[in-house]
Design a protein around this motif. Structure first.
Motif, PDB file in Angstrom:
ATOM      1  N   ILE A  39       0.881  -1.072  -0.090  1.00 55.78           N
ATOM      2  CA  ILE A  39       0.066  -0.081  -0.311  1.00 55.78           C
ATOM      3  C   ILE A  39       0.451   1.185  -0.115  1.00 55.78           C
ATOM      4  N   THR A  40       2.254   1.302   0.735  1.00 58.03           N
ATOM      5  CA  THR A  40       3.146   2.273   0.716  1.00 58.03           C
ATOM      6  C   THR A  40       2.927   2.698  -0.640  1.00 58.03           C
ATOM      7  N   GLN A  41       3.965   1.961  -1.058  1.00 61.04           N
ATOM      8  CA  GLN A  41       4.621   1.824  -2.476  1.00 61.04           C
ATOM      9  C   GLN A  41       3.728   2.293  -3.562  1.00 61.04           C
ATOM     10  N   SER A  42       2.526   1.039  -3.486  1.00 59.27           N
ATOM     11  CA  SER A  42       1.958   1.550  -4.527  1.00 59.27           C
ATOM     12  C   SER A  42       0.927   2.945  -4.477  1.00 59.27           C
ATOM     13  N   PHE A  43       0.754   2.676  -3.159  1.00 56.65           N
ATOM     14  CA  PHE A  43      -0.391   4.389  -3.414  1.00 56.65           C
ATOM     15  C   PHE A  43      -0.685   5.579  -3.080  1.00 56.65           C
ATOM     16  N   TYR A  44       0.728   5.823  -2.023  1.00 61.01           N
ATOM     17  CA  TYR A  44       1.276   6.673  -1.466  1.00 61.01           C
ATOM     18  C   TYR A  44       2.698   7.113  -1.345  1.00 61.01           C
ATOM     19  N   PRO A  45       3.098   6.463  -2.201  1.00 64.62           N
ATOM     20  CA  PRO A  45       4.893   6.824  -2.308  1.00 64.62           C
ATOM     21  C   PRO A  45       4.650   8.718  -2.256  1.00 64.62           C
ATOM     22  N   GLU A  46       4.664   8.858  -3.094  1.00 69.59           N
ATOM     23  CA  GLU A  46       4.810  10.981  -3.203  1.00 69.59           C
ATOM     24  C   GLU A  46       4.063  11.353  -2.156  1.00 69.59           C
ATOM     25  N   THR A  47       3.597  11.325  -1.425  1.00 72.63           N
ATOM     26  CA  THR A  47       2.919  11.307   0.144  1.00 72.63           C
ATOM     27  C   THR A  47       3.599  10.440   0.965  1.00 72.63           C
ATOM     28  N   THR A  48       3.923   9.763   1.336  1.00 70.03           N
ATOM     29  CA  THR A  48       4.741   8.947   2.443  1.00 70.03           C
ATOM     30  C   THR A  48       6.444   9.798   2.533  1.00 70.03           C
ATOM     31  N   ARG A  49       6.149  10.702   3.437  1.00 72.05           N
ATOM     32  CA  ARG A  49       7.610  11.545   3.925  1.00 72.05           C
ATOM     33  C   ARG A  49       7.980  10.241   4.347  1.00 72.05           C
ATOM     34  N   ARG A  50       8.602   9.649   5.481  1.00 70.74           N
ATOM     35  CA  ARG A  50       9.405   9.340   6.455  1.00 70.74           C
ATOM     36  C   ARG A  50       8.444   7.621   7.001  1.00 70.74           C
ATOM     37  N   ILE A  51       8.998   6.675   7.030  1.00 68.07           N
ATOM     38  CA  ILE A  51       8.943   5.735   7.294  1.00 68.07           C
ATOM     39  C   ILE A  51       9.775   4.830   8.974  1.00 68.07           C
ATOM     40  N   TYR A  52       9.568   5.455   9.721  1.00 66.05           N
ATOM     41  CA  TYR A  52       9.743   5.398  11.068  1.00 66.05           C
ATOM     42  C   TYR A  52       9.163   3.738  11.663  1.00 66.05           C
ATOM     43  N   VAL A  53      11.051   3.068  12.304  1.00 64.56           N
ATOM     44  CA  VAL A  53      10.605   1.493  12.968  1.00 64.56           C
ATOM     45  C   VAL A  53      11.171   1.927  13.705  1.00 64.56           C
TER      46      VAL A  53
END
Length: 99
Positions: A39-53
């Motif tokens: 979902i992160t890669q396919s639908f929101y790649p331009e809006t996701t700024r950072r992914i914190y784990v």
């Protein structure tokens, strides 16, 4: 965002505090991690700024090495592992860590 003519960005925070090896099963990877990454890669790649784990257990290093070839370069550049964070995902963002 459309009204203002500006792009809205988001930071995703995945809190893995207290995740055990037993919980990190093939079912977890198949039913939680894989769909989330898709979902992160396919639908929101331009809006996701950072992914914190947050607080990833050691097994995540092994899993990360297995999945990195499947992820886009753009997604890989957004991922940040935060070890030894004390608090919840809400605390992380409240302290201004989501940038």
């Amino acid at each position: 965002s459309i009204e203002l003519g500006e792009m809205a960005y988001l930071d995703e925070v995945c809190d893995l505090t207290n995740l055990t090896l037993r919980q990190f099963s093939p079912n977890f990877v198949r039913n939680v991690m894989k769909p989330w990454l898709r979902i992160t890669q396919s639908f929101y790649p331009e809006t996701t700024r950072r992914i914190y784990v947050l607080n990833p257990p050691a097994i995540v290093s092994v899993a990360w090495n297995l999945v990195t070839p499947l992820l886009s370069k753009g997604t890989l550049e957004k991922v940040r592992f935060v070890r030894d964070f004390e608090g919840s995902a809400d605390d992380f963002c409240a302290r201004g860590k989501c940038v």
